[in-house]
Motif scaffolding. Structure first.
Motif, mmCIF file in Angstrom:
data_model
loop_
_atom_site.group_PDB
_atom_site.id
_atom_site.type_symbol
_atom_site.label_atom_id
_atom_site.label_comp_id
_atom_site.label_asym_id
_atom_site.label_seq_id
_atom_site.Cartn_x
_atom_site.Cartn_y
_atom_site.Cartn_z
ATOM 1 N N ALA A 90 19.958 74.762 -23.452
ATOM 2 C CA ALA A 90 19.322 73.606 -24.090
ATOM 3 C C ALA A 90 20.008 72.343 -23.606
ATOM 4 N N TYR A 91 19.217 71.278 -23.463
ATOM 5 C CA TYR A 91 19.754 70.057 -22.868
ATOM 6 C C TYR A 91 19.797 68.861 -23.804
ATOM 7 N N THR A 92 18.815 68.684 -24.669
ATOM 8 C CA THR A 92 18.865 67.549 -25.585
ATOM 9 C C THR A 92 19.610 67.972 -26.848
ATOM 10 N N GLN B 179 18.791 67.602 -29.944
ATOM 11 C CA GLN B 179 17.907 68.261 -30.905
ATOM 12 C C GLN B 179 17.614 69.706 -30.471
ATOM 13 N N GLU B 180 17.447 69.941 -29.172
ATOM 14 C CA GLU B 180 17.218 71.307 -28.673
ATOM 15 C C GLU B 180 18.439 72.192 -28.918
ATOM 16 N N VAL B 181 19.629 71.656 -28.665
ATOM 17 C CA VAL B 181 20.856 72.424 -28.883
ATOM 18 C C VAL B 181 20.983 72.782 -30.357
ATOM 19 N N ALA B 182 20.788 71.795 -31.223
ATOM 20 C CA ALA B 182 20.897 72.036 -32.669
ATOM 21 C C ALA B 182 19.910 73.112 -33.106
ATOM 22 N N SER B 183 18.683 73.011 -32.652
ATOM 23 C CA SER B 183 17.664 73.981 -33.019
ATOM 24 C C SER B 183 17.989 75.370 -32.471
ATOM 25 N N SER B 184 18.392 75.431 -31.215
ATOM 26 C CA SER B 184 18.710 76.702 -30.575
ATOM 27 C C SER B 184 19.870 77.416 -31.264
ATOM 28 N N ALA B 185 20.824 76.645 -31.753
ATOM 29 C CA ALA B 185 22.009 77.229 -32.402
ATOM 30 C C ALA B 185 21.877 77.277 -33.926
ATOM 31 N N HIS B 186 20.724 76.893 -34.435
ATOM 32 C CA HIS B 186 20.466 76.897 -35.881
ATOM 33 C C HIS B 186 21.452 76.009 -36.644
ATOM 34 N N VAL B 187 21.628 74.797 -36.126
ATOM 35 C CA VAL B 187 22.508 73.800 -36.737
ATOM 36 C C VAL B 187 21.641 72.604 -37.131
ATOM 37 N N THR C 122 25.131 75.962 -22.973
ATOM 38 C CA THR C 122 24.879 77.241 -23.658
ATOM 39 C C THR C 122 25.931 77.590 -24.703
ATOM 40 N N GLU C 123 26.813 76.653 -25.021
ATOM 41 C CA GLU C 123 27.874 76.949 -25.988
ATOM 42 C C GLU C 123 28.210 75.693 -26.790
#
Length: 170
Positions: free
Chosen positions: A25-27, A29-37, A130-131
């Motif tokens: 994920a790059y943005t 919001q995408e990172v937060a969503s992908s990691a359920h944060v 990715t982390e």
């Protein structure tokens, strides 16, 4: 391994943290969503140039920088977003755009949006797309010693009318 420098620093300071792997994920919001944060708990690092000096502005993923407030607080004449070409060499151990908000590890000032301080925990990129790392906000503040003030507003869908900016979104 991009997160090694940060993890070593956290371990040396006896900080408890959790590492979370997520899909690419790059943005913010995408990172937060992908990691359920939550978007308000994910601390995005935005690189800014303040009178031509590089600095980090750290704010919730769901917020935007108010450049006028930032200029006013800092008493600067010129503040702008830095582009990747301008900052990527400052973070040789990180993937471009995935740097953690630890300016102290990269000899940079860090400014934190006041709204972020209301979270018990924050999550942020750990140097890769990715982390991420989660830890207590108070531990982050103790290690980084950022300057904290109001310089952000919550993003809204439509319209993006400045009158719709939230003063406190909690």
């Amino acid at each position: 391994m991009p997160a090694k420098k940060l993890k070593t620093f956290l371990d040396e300071n006896n900080i408890r943290y959790v590492t979370v792997k997520h899909s690419n994920a790059y943005t913010a919001q995408e990172v937060a969503s992908s990691a359920h944060v939550s978007g308000k708990e994910f601390a995005k690092t935005v690189m800014v140039k303040i009178d031509e000096k590089m600095a980090m502005a750290v704010l919730p993923a769901s917020y935007q920088i108010d450049f006028e407030q930032l200029k006013k607080f800092l008493g600067s004449k010129k503040i702008s977003l830095a582009n990747e070409a301008e900052f990527k060499y400052h973070f040789p151990d990180c993937e471009v755009g995935a740097m953690p908000p630890f300016g102290n590890l990269y000899d940079m000032e860090v400014f934190v949006a006041e709204v972020l301080t209301k979270n018990e925990e924050i999550a942020f990129n750990a140097g890769t797309h990715t982390e991420l790392i989660k830890l207590k906000y108070e531990d982050f503040e103790k290690l980084v010693k950022p300057k904290v003030f109001k310089f952000s507003w919550k993003s809204v869908s439509l319209p993006k009318d400045p009158a719709e900016r939230w003063q406190d979104d909690l």
